[in-house]
Design a protein around this motif. Structure first.
Motif, PDB file in Angstrom:
ATOM      1  N   ARG A 181       0.907  -1.310   0.340  1.00  9.07           N
ATOM      2  CA  ARG A 181      -0.058   0.045  -0.248  1.00  9.07           C
ATOM      3  C   ARG A 181       1.259   1.200   0.193  1.00  9.07           C
ATOM      4  NH1 ARG A 181      -5.266   0.279   0.797  1.00  9.07           N
ATOM      5  NH2 ARG A 181      -4.955   2.848   1.942  1.00  9.07           N
ATOM      6  N   ILE A 182       0.558   2.246  -0.796  1.00  6.53           N
ATOM      7  CA  ILE A 182       1.313   3.238  -0.922  1.00  6.53           C
ATOM      8  C   ILE A 182       0.504   4.483   0.364  1.00  6.53           C
ATOM      9  CG2 ILE A 182       2.185   5.409  -1.899  1.00  6.53           C
ATOM     10  CD1 ILE A 182       0.947   3.784  -4.680  1.00  6.53           C
ATOM     11  N   SER A 183       1.971   5.265   1.374  1.00  6.23           N
ATOM     12  CA  SER A 183       1.848   5.855   2.276  1.00  6.23           C
ATOM     13  C   SER A 183       2.450   6.663   1.693  1.00  6.23           C
ATOM     14  CB  SER A 183       2.535   5.014   3.448  1.00  6.23           C
ATOM     15  OG  SER A 183       3.622   5.033   3.195  1.00  6.23           O
ATOM     16  N   ASP A 184       2.752   7.570   1.483  1.00  7.43           N
ATOM     17  CA  ASP A 184       3.572   8.455   0.792  1.00  7.43           C
ATOM     18  C   ASP A 184       3.575   8.684  -1.146  1.00  7.43           C
ATOM     19  OD1 ASP A 184       5.652  10.895   0.021  1.00  7.43           O
ATOM     20  OD2 ASP A 184       6.227  10.274   1.508  1.00  7.43           O
ATOM     21  N   VAL A 185       2.591   9.677  -1.391  1.00  6.14           N
ATOM     22  CA  VAL A 185       3.450   9.406  -3.361  1.00  6.14           C
ATOM     23  C   VAL A 185       4.363  10.007  -3.744  1.00  6.14           C
ATOM     24  CG1 VAL A 185       0.884  10.361  -4.834  1.00  6.14           C
ATOM     25  CG2 VAL A 185       0.027   9.391  -2.450  1.00  6.14           C
ATOM     26  N   ILE A 186       4.870  10.951  -2.836  1.00  3.35           N
ATOM     27  CA  ILE A 186       5.813  11.369  -3.623  1.00  3.35           C
ATOM     28  C   ILE A 186       7.081  10.512  -3.379  1.00  3.35           C
ATOM     29  CG2 ILE A 186       7.047  13.450  -3.211  1.00  3.35           C
ATOM     30  CD1 ILE A 186       4.741  15.193  -1.792  1.00  3.35           C
ATOM     31  N   GLU A 187       6.440   9.969  -2.324  1.00  5.24           N
ATOM     32  CA  GLU A 187       8.053   8.791  -2.161  1.00  5.24           C
ATOM     33  C   GLU A 187       8.202   7.978  -3.092  1.00  5.24           C
ATOM     34  OE1 GLU A 187      11.664   7.911  -1.022  1.00  5.24           O
ATOM     35  OE2 GLU A 187      10.515   9.810  -0.049  1.00  5.24           O
ATOM     36  N   PHE A 188       7.473   7.623  -3.607  1.00  5.55           N
ATOM     37  CA  PHE A 188       6.219   6.368  -3.896  1.00  5.55           C
ATOM     38  C   PHE A 188       7.252   7.061  -5.554  1.00  5.55           C
ATOM     39  CE2 PHE A 188       4.131   3.946  -6.652  1.00  5.55           C
ATOM     40  CZ  PHE A 188       3.995   2.576  -6.714  1.00  5.55           C
ATOM     41  N   ARG A 189       5.877   7.423  -5.951  1.00  5.65           N
ATOM     42  CA  ARG A 189       6.557   8.131  -7.625  1.00  5.65           C
ATOM     43  C   ARG A 189       8.449   8.070  -8.172  1.00  5.65           C
ATOM     44  NH1 ARG A 189       2.927  10.629 -10.964  1.00  5.65           N
ATOM     45  NH2 ARG A 189       0.888  10.794 -10.424  1.00  5.65           N
ATOM     46  N   LYS A 190       8.785   8.930  -6.319  1.00  2.34           N
ATOM     47  CA  LYS A 190      10.192   8.872  -7.063  1.00  2.34           C
ATOM     48  C   LYS A 190      11.070   7.841  -6.833  1.00  2.34           C
ATOM     49  CE  LYS A 190      12.656  10.811  -3.448  1.00  2.34           C
ATOM     50  NZ  LYS A 190      13.152  11.422  -2.378  1.00  2.34           N
ATOM     51  N   ARG A 191      10.420   6.531  -5.602  1.00  3.42           N
ATOM     52  CA  ARG A 191      10.961   5.063  -5.969  1.00  3.42           C
ATOM     53  C   ARG A 191      10.617   4.464  -7.263  1.00  3.42           C
ATOM     54  NH1 ARG A 191      13.300   3.316  -0.508  1.00  3.42           N
ATOM     55  NH2 ARG A 191      13.682   5.504   0.069  1.00  3.42           N
ATOM     56  N   SER A 206      -3.640  -1.583  -8.724  1.00  2.00           N
ATOM     57  CA  SER A 206      -5.068  -1.865  -9.012  1.00  2.00           C
ATOM     58  C   SER A 206      -5.591  -0.153  -9.324  1.00  2.00           C
ATOM     59  CB  SER A 206      -5.021  -2.138  -6.880  1.00  2.00           C
ATOM     60  OG  SER A 206      -4.938  -1.084  -6.351  1.00  2.00           O
ATOM     61  N   ARG A 207      -6.253  -0.561  -9.545  1.00  2.00           N
ATOM     62  CA  ARG A 207      -7.217   0.891 -10.109  1.00  2.00           C
ATOM     63  C   ARG A 207      -7.261   1.740  -8.537  1.00  2.00           C
ATOM     64  NH1 ARG A 207      -8.013   2.970 -13.452  1.00  2.00           N
ATOM     65  NH2 ARG A 207      -7.288   4.973 -12.836  1.00  2.00           N
ATOM     66  N   PRO A 208      -7.133   1.449  -7.485  1.00  2.00           N
ATOM     67  CA  PRO A 208      -7.802   2.493  -6.038  1.00  2.00           C
ATOM     68  C   PRO A 208      -6.080   2.855  -6.316  1.00  2.00           C
ATOM     69  CG  PRO A 208      -8.240   0.872  -5.484  1.00  2.00           C
ATOM     70  CD  PRO A 208      -8.295   0.620  -7.023  1.00  2.00           C
ATOM     71  N   GLU A 209      -4.761   2.592  -6.917  1.00  2.00           N
ATOM     72  CA  GLU A 209      -3.684   2.930  -6.523  1.00  2.00           C
ATOM     73  C   GLU A 209      -3.374   3.444  -8.333  1.00  2.00           C
ATOM     74  OE1 GLU A 209       1.048   1.935  -6.686  1.00  2.00           O
ATOM     75  OE2 GLU A 209      -0.251  -0.109  -7.402  1.00  2.00           O
ATOM     76  N   LEU A 210      -3.740   3.730  -8.798  1.00  2.00           N
ATOM     77  CA  LEU A 210      -3.638   4.136  -9.991  1.00  2.00           C
ATOM     78  C   LEU A 210      -4.400   5.355  -9.890  1.00  2.00           C
ATOM     79  CD1 LEU A 210      -4.653   2.187 -13.251  1.00  2.00           C
ATOM     80  CD2 LEU A 210      -2.480   2.477 -12.907  1.00  2.00           C
ATOM     81  N   ASN A 211      -5.686   5.124  -9.268  1.00  2.00           N
ATOM     82  CA  ASN A 211      -6.573   6.988  -8.921  1.00  2.00           C
ATOM     83  C   ASN A 211      -5.900   7.802  -7.833  1.00  2.00           C
ATOM     84  OD1 ASN A 211      -8.125   5.582 -10.431  1.00  2.00           O
ATOM     85  ND2 ASN A 211      -9.624   5.051  -8.732  1.00  2.00           N
ATOM     86  N   LEU A 212      -4.712   7.158  -7.051  1.00  2.00           N
ATOM     87  CA  LEU A 212      -4.420   7.870  -5.556  1.00  2.00           C
ATOM     88  C   LEU A 212      -2.732   8.487  -5.923  1.00  2.00           C
ATOM     89  CD1 LEU A 212      -4.151   8.390  -2.631  1.00  2.00           C
ATOM     90  CD2 LEU A 212      -1.706   5.793  -2.898  1.00  2.00           C
ATOM     91  N   LEU A 213      -2.132   8.310  -7.849  1.00  2.00           N
ATOM     92  CA  LEU A 213      -1.386   8.453  -8.343  1.00  2.00           C
ATOM     93  C   LEU A 213      -1.833   9.111  -9.329  1.00  2.00           C
ATOM     94  CD1 LEU A 213       0.874   4.560  -9.184  1.00  2.00           C
ATOM     95  CD2 LEU A 213       1.329   7.004  -7.047  1.00  2.00           C
ATOM     96  N   GLY A 214      -3.268   9.688  -9.136  1.00  2.00           N
ATOM     97  CA  GLY A 214      -3.275  10.562 -10.426  1.00  2.00           C
ATOM     98  C   GLY A 214      -3.807   9.736 -11.668  1.00  2.00           C
ATOM     99  N   LEU A 215      -3.745   8.547 -11.376  1.00  2.00           N
ATOM    100  CA  LEU A 215      -4.174   8.031 -13.027  1.00  2.00           C
ATOM    101  C   LEU A 215      -5.423   7.870 -12.984  1.00  2.00           C
ATOM    102  CD1 LEU A 215      -0.457   6.340 -13.618  1.00  2.00           C
ATOM    103  CD2 LEU A 215      -1.323   8.471 -14.693  1.00  2.00           C
ATOM    104  N   THR A 216      -5.925   8.466 -13.761  1.00  2.00           N
ATOM    105  CA  THR A 216      -7.498   8.513 -13.591  1.00  2.00           C
ATOM    106  C   THR A 216      -8.574   7.951 -14.644  1.00  2.00           C
ATOM    107  OG1 THR A 216      -8.390  10.621 -13.575  1.00  2.00           O
ATOM    108  CG2 THR A 216      -8.392   9.521 -11.363  1.00  2.00           C
ATOM    109  N   GLU A 217      -7.862   8.058 -15.601  1.00  2.00           N
ATOM    110  CA  GLU A 217      -8.435   7.544 -16.757  1.00  2.00           C
ATOM    111  C   GLU A 217      -8.902   6.247 -17.469  1.00  2.00           C
ATOM    112  OE1 GLU A 217      -3.552   6.752 -17.495  1.00  2.00           O
ATOM    113  OE2 GLU A 217      -5.585   9.287 -17.216  1.00  2.00           O
ATOM    114  N   LYS A 218      -9.310   6.321 -17.680  1.00  2.00           N
ATOM    115  CA  LYS A 218      -9.899   4.480 -17.926  1.00  2.00           C
ATOM    116  C   LYS A 218      -9.138   4.051 -18.880  1.00  2.00           C
ATOM    117  CE  LYS A 218     -14.143   5.440 -16.874  1.00  2.00           C
ATOM    118  NZ  LYS A 218     -14.585   4.620 -15.503  1.00  2.00           N
ATOM    119  N   THR A 219      -8.633   2.447 -18.260  1.00  2.00           N
ATOM    120  CA  THR A 219      -7.999   1.527 -18.648  1.00  2.00           C
ATOM    121  C   THR A 219      -8.035   0.660 -20.504  1.00  2.00           C
ATOM    122  OG1 THR A 219      -8.742  -0.406 -17.495  1.00  2.00           O
ATOM    123  CG2 THR A 219      -6.866   1.211 -16.133  1.00  2.00           C
TER     124      THR A 219
END
Length: 179
Positions: free
Chosen positions: A59-69, A109-122
């Motif tokens: 699970r992602i707890s810090d979006v900015i840190e996750f994106r960096k890694r 997962s879809r919730p993770e993509l949403n959390l990362l700001g990637l909300t477009e349909k797959t």
């Protein structure tokens, strides 16, 4: 000799695999054939050759840190898996022993993509609407789920893929020639 026969001939020592890479002079991109295998995770194209595989659910707890890694994460792509299969085939043909390989991929997962700001349909209607737990009955899964993976408040009729209420965000798989 057509592409299928050429593939089975080239990969003769991999006859027990469910999928053998297709060798053809001309492979035209289409809905099922990627134009660049270096831009597709290798397990999706050819299946990872492996003796062992481990999974890391997260699970992602810090979006900015996750994106960096995530920017430094390099999944094994289709061409690499193809090259691994060639190396295994050649080693078996020469009775040369074991080929050491390590391969990895990531899935979201879809919730993770949403959390990362990637909300477009797959383009996958089930993925965009239903989480895997919503689909438990649809998938014919009658087994109890471990609490770590069981999403609360599921909805098999309307889906909850866009509700992030404690579900797993993603998975990394690591596969290779040994543990």
């Amino acid at each position: 000799m057509d592409g299928i026969h050429r593939s089975h001939h080239l990969f003769t020592h991999l006859k027990h695999r469910g999928i053998v890479p297709l060798i053809d002079e001309v492979v035209l991109p289409g809905p099922d054939v990627p134009s660049n295998p270096e831009n597709v995770q290798g397990d999706i194209l050819h299946l990872f050759p492996k003796v062992a595989e481990d999974f890391i659910f997260f699970r992602i707890s810090d979006v900015i840190e996750f994106r960096k890694r995530l920017a430094s994460f390099e999944p094994t792509h289709g061409k690499q898996v193809y090259n691994h299969l060639l190396a295994i085939h050649e080693a078996k043909a020469k009775n040369a022993g074991w080929v050491t390989i390590v391969q990895k991929q990531i899935a979201f997962s879809r919730p993770e993509l949403n959390l990362l700001g990637l909300t477009e349909k797959t383009g996958d209607g089930r993925f965009d609407v239903y989480c895997m737990r919503d689909n438990k009955r649809f998938l014919g899964d009658g087994m109890p789920w471990d609490r770590a993976f069981d999403k609360p408040n599921t909805d098999a009729d309307n889906g909850t893929a866009n509700v992030d209420d404690g579900a797993i965000h993603g998975i990394i798989s690591i596969a290779g020639s040994d543990r």
